[in-house]
Design a protein around this motif. Sequence first.
Motif, PDB file in Angstrom:
ATOM      1  N   THR A  16      19.292 -17.302   4.850  1.00 45.67           N
ATOM      2  CA  THR A  16      19.043 -15.746   4.603  1.00 45.67           C
ATOM      3  C   THR A  16      19.686 -15.356   5.701  1.00 45.67           C
ATOM      4  O   THR A  16      19.747 -13.819   5.111  1.00 45.67           O
ATOM      5  N   HIS A  17      19.859 -15.771   6.861  1.00 42.40           N
ATOM      6  CA  HIS A  17      20.289 -15.044   8.092  1.00 42.40           C
ATOM      7  C   HIS A  17      21.371 -15.228   9.136  1.00 42.40           C
ATOM      8  O   HIS A  17      21.950 -16.336   8.113  1.00 42.40           O
ATOM      9  N   TYR A  18      22.272 -14.558   8.835  1.00 40.96           N
ATOM     10  CA  TYR A  18      24.001 -14.965   9.711  1.00 40.96           C
ATOM     11  C   TYR A  18      24.005 -14.313  10.647  1.00 40.96           C
ATOM     12  O   TYR A  18      22.896 -12.474  10.925  1.00 40.96           O
ATOM     13  N   THR A  19      24.259 -14.348  11.894  1.00 44.05           N
ATOM     14  CA  THR A  19      24.180 -14.113  13.235  1.00 44.05           C
ATOM     15  C   THR A  19      25.603 -13.744  13.350  1.00 44.05           C
ATOM     16  O   THR A  19      26.676 -14.204  13.289  1.00 44.05           O
ATOM     17  N   VAL A  20      25.739 -12.115  13.079  1.00 47.54           N
ATOM     18  CA  VAL A  20      27.135 -11.398  13.119  1.00 47.54           C
ATOM     19  C   VAL A  20      28.044 -11.954  14.933  1.00 47.54           C
ATOM     20  O   VAL A  20      27.182 -12.277  15.901  1.00 47.54           O
ATOM     21  N   ARG A  21      29.190 -12.438  15.042  1.00 42.90           N
ATOM     22  CA  ARG A  21      30.169 -12.825  15.666  1.00 42.90           C
ATOM     23  C   ARG A  21      31.038 -11.581  15.957  1.00 42.90           C
ATOM     24  O   ARG A  21      31.257 -10.946  15.290  1.00 42.90           O
ATOM     25  N   ASN A  22      31.729 -11.662  17.252  1.00 47.40           N
ATOM     26  CA  ASN A  22      33.099 -11.125  17.290  1.00 47.40           C
ATOM     27  C   ASN A  22      33.649 -10.941  16.628  1.00 47.40           C
ATOM     28  O   ASN A  22      34.644 -11.784  16.384  1.00 47.40           O
ATOM     29  N   GLY A  23      34.128  -9.380  16.410  1.00 49.95           N
ATOM     30  CA  GLY A  23      35.276  -9.313  14.982  1.00 49.95           C
ATOM     31  C   GLY A  23      34.761  -8.948  13.712  1.00 49.95           C
ATOM     32  O   GLY A  23      35.241  -9.058  12.535  1.00 49.95           O
ATOM     33  N   ASP A  24      33.878  -9.805  12.778  1.00 48.67           N
ATOM     34  CA  ASP A  24      33.088  -9.625  11.960  1.00 48.67           C
ATOM     35  C   ASP A  24      32.487  -8.267  10.895  1.00 48.67           C
ATOM     36  O   ASP A  24      32.603  -7.182  12.096  1.00 48.67           O
ATOM     37  N   THR A  25      32.456  -8.569  10.078  1.00 56.47           N
ATOM     38  CA  THR A  25      32.667  -6.961  10.044  1.00 56.47           C
ATOM     39  C   THR A  25      32.253  -7.161   8.379  1.00 56.47           C
ATOM     40  O   THR A  25      31.971  -8.461   7.855  1.00 56.47           O
ATOM     41  N   LEU A  26      30.838  -5.529   8.564  1.00 55.36           N
ATOM     42  CA  LEU A  26      30.579  -6.329   6.362  1.00 55.36           C
ATOM     43  C   LEU A  26      31.413  -6.480   5.303  1.00 55.36           C
ATOM     44  O   LEU A  26      30.568  -7.583   4.811  1.00 55.36           O
ATOM     45  N   TRP A  27      32.170  -6.165   5.650  1.00 59.08           N
ATOM     46  CA  TRP A  27      33.129  -7.017   4.418  1.00 59.08           C
ATOM     47  C   TRP A  27      33.507  -8.122   4.854  1.00 59.08           C
ATOM     48  O   TRP A  27      32.995  -9.186   3.824  1.00 59.08           O
ATOM     49  N   ASP A  28      33.836  -8.563   5.890  1.00 61.53           N
ATOM     50  CA  ASP A  28      33.979 -10.376   5.876  1.00 61.53           C
ATOM     51  C   ASP A  28      32.521 -11.527   5.604  1.00 61.53           C
ATOM     52  O   ASP A  28      32.632 -11.704   5.018  1.00 61.53           O
ATOM     53  N   ILE A  29      31.875 -10.343   6.177  1.00 63.00           N
ATOM     54  CA  ILE A  29      30.498 -11.436   5.921  1.00 63.00           C
ATOM     55  C   ILE A  29      29.965 -10.688   4.334  1.00 63.00           C
ATOM     56  O   ILE A  29      29.715 -12.703   3.735  1.00 63.00           O
ATOM     57  N   PRO A  54      27.844  -8.380  17.678  1.00 62.83           N
ATOM     58  CA  PRO A  54      27.748  -9.757  17.929  1.00 62.83           C
ATOM     59  C   PRO A  54      26.615  -9.747  18.630  1.00 62.83           C
ATOM     60  O   PRO A  54      25.925  -9.468  19.345  1.00 62.83           O
ATOM     61  N   GLY A  55      25.807 -11.456  18.013  1.00 67.85           N
ATOM     62  CA  GLY A  55      24.304 -10.871  17.709  1.00 67.85           C
ATOM     63  C   GLY A  55      23.524 -11.205  16.900  1.00 67.85           C
ATOM     64  O   GLY A  55      21.778 -10.987  17.255  1.00 67.85           O
ATOM     65  N   THR A  56      23.575  -9.517  16.190  1.00 71.30           N
ATOM     66  CA  THR A  56      22.591  -8.982  15.491  1.00 71.30           C
ATOM     67  C   THR A  56      22.792 -10.520  14.219  1.00 71.30           C
ATOM     68  O   THR A  56      23.558 -11.007  13.640  1.00 71.30           O
ATOM     69  N   ARG A  57      21.012 -10.302  13.986  1.00 72.14           N
ATOM     70  CA  ARG A  57      20.579 -11.446  12.503  1.00 72.14           C
ATOM     71  C   ARG A  57      20.647 -10.535  11.654  1.00 72.14           C
ATOM     72  O   ARG A  57      19.913  -9.663  11.488  1.00 72.14           O
ATOM     73  N   LEU A  58      21.367 -10.970  10.549  1.00 70.14           N
ATOM     74  CA  LEU A  58      21.834 -10.124   9.583  1.00 70.14           C
ATOM     75  C   LEU A  58      20.862 -10.662   8.498  1.00 70.14           C
ATOM     76  O   LEU A  58      20.814 -12.255   8.190  1.00 70.14           O
ATOM     77  N   ARG A  59      20.220 -10.091   7.551  1.00 73.74           N
ATOM     78  CA  ARG A  59      19.918 -10.918   6.103  1.00 73.74           C
ATOM     79  C   ARG A  59      20.829 -11.413   4.693  1.00 73.74           C
ATOM     80  O   ARG A  59      21.408 -10.069   4.953  1.00 73.74           O
ATOM     81  N   ILE A  60      21.346 -11.984   4.765  1.00 77.53           N
ATOM     82  CA  ILE A  60      22.489 -12.519   3.465  1.00 77.53           C
ATOM     83  C   ILE A  60      21.875 -12.939   2.435  1.00 77.53           C
ATOM     84  O   ILE A  60      23.130 -13.083   1.618  1.00 77.53           O
ATOM     85  N   ARG A  61      20.488 -13.091   2.052  1.00 80.85           N
ATOM     86  CA  ARG A  61      20.403 -12.879   1.106  1.00 80.85           C
ATOM     87  C   ARG A  61      19.010 -11.940   0.869  1.00 80.85           C
ATOM     88  O   ARG A  61      17.998 -12.019   1.732  1.00 80.85           O
ATOM     89  N   PRO A  62      18.182 -11.450  -0.521  1.00 80.73           N
ATOM     90  CA  PRO A  62      16.748 -11.033  -0.644  1.00 80.73           C
ATOM     91  C   PRO A  62      16.787 -12.522  -0.562  1.00 80.73           C
ATOM     92  O   PRO A  62      16.577 -13.425  -0.754  1.00 80.73           O
TER      93      PRO A  62
END
Length: 70
Positions: A16-29, A54-62
């Motif tokens: 349910t989570h993804y850790t943002v990497r350098n160069g990531d955008t919300l669109w890419d994720i 980078p390093g921010t942990r995002l919820r990728i699923r409800p």
Amino acid sequence: DKLDIYLPKSGLASNTHYTVRNGDTLWDIARTFQTSVKELKTWNNIHNPSGLRPGTRLRIRPESEQSIAE
């Protein structure tokens, strides 16, 4: 019948989570995890996508959705 399987990018995602990497955008994720930018912004209370770091942990699923959907 349809089986959706969500694969993590470089091992930086849980179910349910993804850790943002350098160069990531919300669109890419969103594209990687078959969701929308709008949903990512809602689930993560993001008002300014340019603040994504980078390093921010995002919820990728409800919370109620599983990594493998029926």
